[in-house]
Write an enzyme that holds these catalytic residues in place. Structure first.
Site, PDB file in Angstrom:
ATOM      1  N   HIS A 119       0.731  -1.343  -0.107  1.00 45.12           N
ATOM      2  CA  HIS A 119      -0.123   0.141   0.017  1.00 45.12           C
ATOM      3  C   HIS A 119       0.935   1.313  -0.001  1.00 45.12           C
ATOM      4  O   HIS A 119       0.369   2.342   0.339  1.00 45.12           O
ATOM      5  CB  HIS A 119      -0.968  -0.060   1.308  1.00 45.12           C
ATOM      6  CG  HIS A 119      -2.024  -0.957   0.993  1.00 45.12           C
ATOM      7  ND1 HIS A 119      -2.809  -1.448   2.158  1.00 45.12           N
ATOM      8  CD2 HIS A 119      -2.531  -1.679  -0.056  1.00 45.12           C
ATOM      9  CE1 HIS A 119      -3.776  -2.090   1.859  1.00 45.12           C
ATOM     10  NE2 HIS A 119      -3.604  -2.413   0.436  1.00 45.12           N
ATOM     11  N   ASN A 212      -3.904 -12.613  15.865  1.00 40.15           N
ATOM     12  CA  ASN A 212      -4.737 -11.316  16.147  1.00 40.15           C
ATOM     13  C   ASN A 212      -5.574 -11.208  17.093  1.00 40.15           C
ATOM     14  O   ASN A 212      -5.711 -12.440  17.850  1.00 40.15           O
ATOM     15  CB  ASN A 212      -5.969 -11.681  14.674  1.00 40.15           C
ATOM     16  CG  ASN A 212      -6.441 -10.245  14.479  1.00 40.15           C
ATOM     17  OD1 ASN A 212      -7.006  -9.402  15.318  1.00 40.15           O
ATOM     18  ND2 ASN A 212      -6.549  -9.726  13.292  1.00 40.15           N
TER      19      ASN A 212
HETATM   20  P1  OAD Z   1      -7.811  -2.776  10.474  1.00 39.99           P
HETATM   21  O1  OAD Z   1      -7.905  -1.837  11.247  1.00 39.99           O
HETATM   22  O2  OAD Z   1      -8.920  -3.219   9.354  1.00 39.99           O
HETATM   23  O3  OAD Z   1      -7.284  -4.229  11.092  1.00 39.99           O
HETATM   24  C1  OAD Z   1      -6.482  -4.202  12.224  1.00 39.99           C
HETATM   25  C2  OAD Z   1      -6.588  -5.636  12.890  1.00 39.99           C
HETATM   26  O4  OAD Z   1      -5.491  -5.939  13.728  1.00 39.99           O
HETATM   27  C3  OAD Z   1      -7.812  -6.010  13.795  1.00 39.99           C
HETATM   28  O5  OAD Z   1      -8.361  -7.410  13.189  1.00 39.99           O
HETATM   29  C4  OAD Z   1      -7.548  -6.138  15.063  1.00 39.99           C
HETATM   30  O6  OAD Z   1      -8.204  -7.259  15.736  1.00 39.99           O
HETATM   31  C5  OAD Z   1      -6.047  -6.472  15.001  1.00 39.99           C
HETATM   32  N1  OAD Z   1      -5.364  -6.044  16.240  1.00 39.99           N
HETATM   33  C6  OAD Z   1      -5.284  -4.869  16.677  1.00 39.99           C
HETATM   34  N2  OAD Z   1      -4.291  -4.743  17.780  1.00 39.99           N
HETATM   35  C7  OAD Z   1      -3.709  -5.873  17.575  1.00 39.99           C
HETATM   36  C8  OAD Z   1      -2.296  -6.509  18.217  1.00 39.99           C
HETATM   37  N3  OAD Z   1      -1.691  -5.686  19.399  1.00 39.99           N
HETATM   38  N4  OAD Z   1      -1.798  -7.854  17.960  1.00 39.99           N
HETATM   39  C9  OAD Z   1      -2.536  -8.420  16.687  1.00 39.99           C
HETATM   40  N5  OAD Z   1      -3.682  -7.851  16.217  1.00 39.99           N
HETATM   41  C10 OAD Z   1      -4.268  -6.734  16.726  1.00 39.99           C
HETATM   42  O7  OAD Z   1      -6.476  -2.705   9.549  1.00 39.99           O
HETATM   43  P2  OAD Z   1      -5.826  -3.463   8.084  1.00 39.99           P
HETATM   44  O8  OAD Z   1      -6.385  -4.898   8.172  1.00 39.99           O
HETATM   45  O9  OAD Z   1      -4.386  -3.274   8.141  1.00 39.99           O
HETATM   46  O10 OAD Z   1      -5.781   0.475   3.298  1.00 39.99           O
HETATM   47  O11 OAD Z   1      -6.485  -2.788   7.207  1.00 39.99           O
HETATM   48  C11 OAD Z   1      -6.307  -2.981   5.821  1.00 39.99           C
HETATM   49  C12 OAD Z   1      -6.412  -1.715   5.024  1.00 39.99           C
HETATM   50  O12 OAD Z   1      -7.536  -1.161   5.169  1.00 39.99           O
HETATM   51  C13 OAD Z   1      -5.241  -0.730   5.248  1.00 39.99           C
HETATM   52  O13 OAD Z   1      -4.054  -0.926   4.698  1.00 39.99           O
HETATM   53  C14 OAD Z   1      -5.853   0.435   4.926  1.00 39.99           C
HETATM   54  C15 OAD Z   1      -7.041   0.280   5.252  1.00 39.99           C
HETATM   55  O14 OAD Z   1      -8.206   1.155   4.765  1.00 39.99           O
HETATM   56  C16 OAD Z   1      -5.633   1.460   2.552  1.00 39.99           C
HETATM   57  O15 OAD Z   1      -5.402   2.551   3.323  1.00 39.99           O
HETATM   58  C17 OAD Z   1      -5.433   1.227   1.100  1.00 39.99           C
END
Ligand code: OAD
Ligand code: ZN
Length: 246
Positions: A119, A212
């Protein structure tokens, strides 16, 4: 948790090609906000006001102020034990790829080498008109201009509605089709096409490991899923792997 750590290490010891996929959760323990959930960025801001080409066209200063704030937060943040464990994990495998959806640069700062920032990276910017591009950790109130042609510069991140960089996409999809194992860490696993990667690994007989805090759509198909903080689980995996693999 112990028996799950054991199974993960067992899987890793039988793997030659290992892929790691990370999302915002890996950086949460460094103090960087995730996107979804009650404290997530998309609860406070509207995606379409900030992270789309239309938003930049409408008000590029506003977009830059938001990215400048995030740059500052990401610059002040430090890699955590999870980032560091992933960088160390790389040294156990000849064939290793880390794909991150994060733009915060923390994996690189932790020492990861074979890294695909699918990204983009917030510490780069490029001209919307010519081929000019540069690294930068400046914070701007007003949109910076291209020193070559005077057009607007934009952050080198993928916005909603945009294609992912072709080279990074090919690299990660090729790797997924031959990976023995993928470890998916701290991602809600719902943003495509990246969310497809674990399914590709699975359909080519590879193993899927998930770390997660909460269940995701992937939990159902994961061979091992640990619901715990990445900064706790990953160092444990490394500790046992080191003990067994030297
Ligand atoms: P999300 O905010 O959707 O998800 C974060 C995940 O991390 C969740 O499933 C939480 O349960 C988990 N989480 C939080 N703290 C944690 C920890 N300490 N250890 C393990 N897990 C933990 O973020 P992404 O999946 O990265 O895209 O989102 C994907 C994309 O959506 C991003 O790259 C961005 C966003 O819109 C763009 O901007 C193109
Ligand atoms: Zn230019």
């Amino acid at each position: 948790m112990d028996y799950k750590i054991n199974s993960i290490v067992e899987i890793l010891r039988n793997s030659e090609s290992v892929m790691v996929l990370t999302g915002a959760g890996i950086s949460a323990e460094s103090g960087i906000s995730t996107f979804r959930g009650s404290e997530g960025l998309w609860e406070k801001f509207k995606v379409e006001d900030i992270a789309t080409p239309a938003a930049f066209y409408r008000d590029s200063d506003l977009v830059w102020r938001w990215y400048s704030d995030r740059r500052k937060g990401m610059l002040d943040a430090k890699p955590n034990l999870g980032h560091i464990a992933i960088a160390e994990l790389e040294s156990f495998f000849d064939d290793f790829l880390l794909v991150t959806q994060n733009i915060d640069n923390l994996h690189r700062r932790a020492g990861s080498k074979n890294l695909s920032e699918i990204h983009g990276n917030i510490f780069r910017e490029f001209c919307i008109n010519c081929s000019f591009a540069r690294a930068s950790n400046e914070c701007y109130d007003l949109t910076p201009k291209c020193p070559k042609c005077g057009a607007k510069l934009r952050p080198d991140v993928v916005w909603f509605g945009e294609q992912l960089p072709k080279k990074e996409l090919e690299l990660s999809f090729d790797f997924a089709s031959r990976a023995d194992t993928i470890i998916v860490i701290g991602t809600s696993a719902i943003v495509y096409p990246v969310a497809e990667l674990p399914y590709i690994v699975k359909s080519s007989s590879g193993e899927v490991i998930e770390v997660n805090l909460a269940e995701t759509p992937l939990t159902q198909i994961a061979d091992v899923s640990i619901l715990e903080k990445a900064g706790i689980v990953l160092p444990e995996i490394l500790k046992l792997l080191r003990k067994q693999m030297g």
